[in-house]
Design an enzyme around this catalytic site. Structure first.
Site, PDB file in Angstrom:
ATOM      1  N   PHE A  49       0.898  -1.110   0.041  1.00 15.12           N
ATOM      2  CA  PHE A  49      -0.036  -0.064   0.123  1.00 15.12           C
ATOM      3  C   PHE A  49       0.599   1.269   0.043  1.00 15.12           C
ATOM      4  O   PHE A  49       0.384   2.233   0.338  1.00 15.12           O
ATOM      5  CB  PHE A  49      -1.029  -0.081   1.160  1.00 15.12           C
ATOM      6  CG  PHE A  49      -1.992  -1.293   1.332  1.00 15.12           C
ATOM      7  CD1 PHE A  49      -2.965  -0.938   0.625  1.00 15.12           C
ATOM      8  CD2 PHE A  49      -1.530  -2.326   1.884  1.00 15.12           C
ATOM      9  CE1 PHE A  49      -4.047  -2.206   0.549  1.00 15.12           C
ATOM     10  CE2 PHE A  49      -2.373  -3.357   1.890  1.00 15.12           C
ATOM     11  CZ  PHE A  49      -3.700  -3.685   1.028  1.00 15.12           C
ATOM     12  N   LEU A  50       2.117   1.142  -0.460  1.00 11.49           N
ATOM     13  CA  LEU A  50       2.983   2.219  -0.623  1.00 11.49           C
ATOM     14  C   LEU A  50       2.673   3.377  -1.390  1.00 11.49           C
ATOM     15  O   LEU A  50       2.233   2.939  -2.638  1.00 11.49           O
ATOM     16  CB  LEU A  50       4.482   1.656  -0.336  1.00 11.49           C
ATOM     17  CG  LEU A  50       4.854   0.722  -1.772  1.00 11.49           C
ATOM     18  CD1 LEU A  50       5.236   1.741  -3.043  1.00 11.49           C
ATOM     19  CD2 LEU A  50       5.812  -0.078  -1.402  1.00 11.49           C
ATOM     20  N   LYS A  62      -6.701  -4.821  -1.959  1.00 12.33           N
ATOM     21  CA  LYS A  62      -5.722  -3.987  -2.762  1.00 12.33           C
ATOM     22  C   LYS A  62      -6.779  -3.117  -3.523  1.00 12.33           C
ATOM     23  O   LYS A  62      -6.680  -1.664  -3.814  1.00 12.33           O
ATOM     24  CB  LYS A  62      -4.671  -4.570  -3.422  1.00 12.33           C
ATOM     25  CG  LYS A  62      -3.960  -3.502  -4.249  1.00 12.33           C
ATOM     26  CD  LYS A  62      -3.103  -2.544  -3.441  1.00 12.33           C
ATOM     27  CE  LYS A  62      -2.340  -1.706  -4.404  1.00 12.33           C
ATOM     28  NZ  LYS A  62      -1.287  -0.885  -3.658  1.00 12.33           N
ATOM     29  N   GLY A  67      -8.213  18.582  -6.340  1.00  9.78           N
ATOM     30  CA  GLY A  67      -6.995  18.859  -7.157  1.00  9.78           C
ATOM     31  C   GLY A  67      -7.506  18.773  -8.866  1.00  9.78           C
ATOM     32  O   GLY A  67      -8.677  18.295  -8.945  1.00  9.78           O
ATOM     33  N   CYS A 117      -1.297   4.239 -10.373  1.00  4.32           N
ATOM     34  CA  CYS A 117      -1.898   3.254  -9.839  1.00  4.32           C
ATOM     35  C   CYS A 117      -3.509   3.406  -9.897  1.00  4.32           C
ATOM     36  O   CYS A 117      -4.212   2.708 -10.350  1.00  4.32           O
ATOM     37  CB  CYS A 117      -1.600   3.231  -8.078  1.00  4.32           C
ATOM     38  SG  CYS A 117       0.174   2.582  -7.895  1.00  4.32           S
TER      39      CYS A 117
HETATM   40  C1  UDX Z   1      -1.356   5.295  -4.260  1.00  8.97           C
HETATM   41  C2  UDX Z   1      -1.927   4.717  -2.979  1.00  8.97           C
HETATM   42  O1  UDX Z   1      -2.232   5.830  -2.231  1.00  8.97           O
HETATM   43  C3  UDX Z   1      -1.091   3.700  -2.299  1.00  8.97           C
HETATM   44  O2  UDX Z   1      -1.522   3.069  -1.182  1.00  8.97           O
HETATM   45  C4  UDX Z   1      -0.970   2.320  -3.563  1.00  8.97           C
HETATM   46  O3  UDX Z   1      -0.173   1.519  -3.149  1.00  8.97           O
HETATM   47  C5  UDX Z   1      -0.435   3.228  -4.979  1.00  8.97           C
HETATM   48  O4  UDX Z   1      -1.305   4.195  -5.239  1.00  8.97           O
HETATM   49  P1  UDX Z   1       0.384   6.892  -5.264  1.00  8.97           P
HETATM   50  O5  UDX Z   1       0.071   6.878  -6.416  1.00  8.97           O
HETATM   51  O6  UDX Z   1       1.975   6.939  -4.974  1.00  8.97           O
HETATM   52  O7  UDX Z   1      -0.089   6.017  -4.163  1.00  8.97           O
HETATM   53  O8  UDX Z   1      -0.003   8.377  -4.783  1.00  8.97           O
HETATM   54  P2  UDX Z   1      -1.038   9.048  -3.718  1.00  8.97           P
HETATM   55  O9  UDX Z   1      -0.488   9.896  -2.638  1.00  8.97           O
HETATM   56  O10 UDX Z   1      -2.326   7.982  -3.330  1.00  8.97           O
HETATM   57  O11 UDX Z   1      -1.976  10.026  -4.813  1.00  8.97           O
HETATM   58  C6  UDX Z   1      -2.592   9.775  -6.005  1.00  8.97           C
HETATM   59  C7  UDX Z   1      -3.076  10.938  -6.732  1.00  8.97           C
HETATM   60  O12 UDX Z   1      -4.005  11.451  -5.940  1.00  8.97           O
HETATM   61  C8  UDX Z   1      -2.363  11.999  -7.096  1.00  8.97           C
HETATM   62  O13 UDX Z   1      -2.461  12.449  -8.421  1.00  8.97           O
HETATM   63  C9  UDX Z   1      -2.526  13.120  -6.150  1.00  8.97           C
HETATM   64  O14 UDX Z   1      -2.142  14.362  -6.308  1.00  8.97           O
HETATM   65  C10 UDX Z   1      -4.074  12.993  -5.845  1.00  8.97           C
HETATM   66  N1  UDX Z   1      -4.624  13.289  -4.623  1.00  8.97           N
HETATM   67  C11 UDX Z   1      -4.421  12.541  -3.316  1.00  8.97           C
HETATM   68  C12 UDX Z   1      -5.509  14.266  -4.686  1.00  8.97           C
HETATM   69  O15 UDX Z   1      -5.939  14.929  -5.803  1.00  8.97           O
HETATM   70  N2  UDX Z   1      -6.267  14.747  -3.410  1.00  8.97           N
HETATM   71  C13 UDX Z   1      -5.839  14.041  -2.279  1.00  8.97           C
HETATM   72  O16 UDX Z   1      -6.225  14.372  -1.382  1.00  8.97           O
HETATM   73  C14 UDX Z   1      -4.944  13.035  -2.278  1.00  8.97           C
END
Ligand code: UDX
Length: 409
Positions: free
Chosen positions: A142-143, A194, A243, A250
């Site tokens: 879940f990273l 997942k 956003g 992912c």
């Molecule tokens: C994600 C999951 O969080 C993680 O648990 C999984 O294993 C892989 O996919 P990641 O893709 O690294 O991780 O990024 P994350 O921080 O989750 O952000 C994903 C997207 O959502 C980004 O584009 C981010 O900008 C957006 N986002 C995130 C928002 O627009 N608003 C938020 O509040 C949080």
């Protein structure tokens, strides 16, 4: 116990780093010779905070090799290869298949653990594919990029899916020192955890983006709305930042794959369909706002701050900024861009002038669009930005300026 890792992307290297930090002997293998050569020279193929340091400090140095056999012969083999989207939205499992086949050939009866995000049912399908020659388990990660090492070292939970008691016991043993809740279940359920987790988080983002649109029109402050909602611990404050849509390697891919699975078994996932449609609109929203504000964008000078799909990474996979750049170039705008980490862009963006500071990007600009909420952008206020550009149009889908005003108060 020795740990074999197949695939040296984010998941593979973060998994390798976390096991190395816990004192395991780790063998990391990949078919990509260039990547392995880079890793052998102590460098990473991408930017990830703290990862090089963990490898450098490992009590047993991690072995990086192109010899997949060496990884397959370890006590546990973690499959961390990519599962990209196929044209129809389903997950392309060809890399997983090939890794499983290699492992079955060189190490029959090995414990082969799927860390890659795979559709529910994959562990069982792979077991059939290799004619039962592997003991396949599912142990999703879940990273998050940008804090992958921390997430791998301090996970919120460990999910172990095993269809045989003996395999479950080995996996419980490998995580025995990690003091977090463990969910042990069968493989198909672990795989579903997942997908459901990522899809839920993506839905949460689309939800707040929908609410943000309404707030903008009726004059409510979405940041306060999110704060007010998040204080209810049944809702939680995280993943309520509006956003320009979710991006990255992912969420878009996993949501598509789960929708595809639902459709294929006659269970359409209507909430995910809506989340996905809202996300497409959210990604396009900065462009729509630019056109609303400037009209025809031909010849207009547009500065873009932030290219990465989120701060803390140089990853531009499914980054909302790329869709914006593509559209601006189609319209004939003159585009400048600044990002602190993203070094190169695909050739289709060759006309985008890369700048070495945010202020440089603003020279003569008619408009600024802030696409990534990099920490350094919070140091700027509207007055400083407007003084550096020609026009007055600032599109801020990440609410950076609003959030920094709140921080200053
Ligand atoms: C994600 C999951 O969080 C993680 O648990 C999984 O294993 C892989 O996919 P990641 O893709 O690294 O991780 O990024 P994350 O921080 O989750 O952000 C994903 C997207 O959502 C980004 O584009 C981010 O900008 C957006 N986002 C995130 C928002 O627009 N608003 C938020 O509040 C949080």
């Amino acid at each position: 116990m020795t740990i074999g890792i197949l695939g040296t992307g984010y998941v593979g290297l973060a998994t390798a780093a976390s096991f190395a930090a816990r004192g395991f002997a780790v063998v990391c293998a990949d078919v990509d010779e260039k990547k392995i050569a880079l890793l052998q020279s102590g460098k990473l193929p991408f930017f990830e905070e703290g990862m090089s340091e963990v490898f450098a400090a490992a009590s047993i140095p991690v072995v990086f090799t192109v010899d997949l056999t060496a990884a397959c012969q370890c006590d546990i083999v973690f499959c961390c290869v990519g599962t990209p989207s196929a044209a129809d939205g389903s997950a392309d499992l060809s890399f997983v298949q090939s890794a499983a086949q290699t492992c079955a050939d060189v190490a029959p009866n090995a414990i082969f653990v799927l860390k890659s995000t795979v559709p529910p049912g994959t562990a069982r399908a792979m077991t059939q594919y290799v004619n039962g020659k592997l003991r396949i388990a599912a142990n999703p990660e879940f990273l998050r990029e940008g804090c992958a090492v921390q997430d791998a070292l301090n996970p919120s939970r460990i999910v172990i899916g095993a269809d045989q008691e003996s395999v479950l016991l080995v996996l419980l043993d490998v995580y025995r020192e990690v003091n977090v809740p463990v969910v042990s279940t069968n493989t198909i359920t672990a795989e579903m955890i997942k997908y459901a987790s990522n899809s839920f988080l993506a839905t949460k983002i689309s939800f707040i983006n929908d609410i943000a649109n309404l707030c903008d029109v009726i004059g409510a402050d979405v940041q306060s709305v999110a704060k007010g909602m998040g204080l209810d611990d049944r809702i939680g404050a995280k993943f309520l930042q509006p956003g320009p849509g979710y991006g990255g390697s992912c969420f878009p891919k996993d949501v598509r794959a789960l929708m595809h699975l639902g459709e294929s078994v006659g269970v359409p996932l209507r909430i995910l369909e809506a989340a996905s449609a809202v996300n497409a609109d959210s990604q396009r929203m900065p462009y729509v706002k630019l056109v609303d504000s400037l009209g025809d964008l031909h010849g207009k000078r547009v500065a873009v701050w932030g290219l990465a799909f989120k701060p803390g990474t140089d990853d531009i996979r499914d980054a909302p900024a790329l869709g914006l750049l593509r559209q601006l170039l189609i319209d004939g705008s003159v585009v400048t861009a600044y990002d602190p980490l993203v070094v190169s862009l695909p050739t289709e963006f060759a006309a985008v002038a890369r700048c070495s500071t945010p202020i440089d990007a603003l020279q003569n600009a008619d408009a600024l669009v802030i696409m990534t909420d990099w920490k350094e952008f919070f140091a700027f206020d509207r007055v400083t930005i407007l003084a550096a550009m020609s026009g007055t149009c600032i599109i801020d889908p990440r609410y950076v300026l609003k959030r920094s005003e709140v921080m200053v108060q």
